[in-house]
Design a protein around this motif. Structure first.
Motif: not given
Length: 75
Positions: A28-30, A32-45
């Protein structure tokens, strides 16, 4: 780049947890979607430069301490 993938690692999840933020709150603060944050944290994106700066700003860290470019074999 000769077919080699750019490798960007990050410390977003660790830093987010230290700040006590959920994935939903960070998203919410940036803007983006939660799915985007998940992908960034998993280094898939690898996020756009703008999103990377937003994440760094919200987490109160310099961008270079959150995102690391592996230039090994990059010529």
């Amino acid at each position: 780049m000769g077919g080699k993938k750019t490798k960007i690692t990050n410390h977003v999840k660790r830093t987010r947890l230290l700040e006590g933020l959920s994935q939903v709150e960070l998203a919410k603060r940036v803007g983006a979607t939660r799915q985007t944050i998940i992908a960034v944290e998993a280094e898939r994106y690898a996020p756009s430069l703008e999103l990377a700066f937003r994440i760094a700003h919200v987490l109160g860290e310099p961008i270079e301490s959150l995102f690391v470019f592996d230039s090994t074999d990059w010529t």
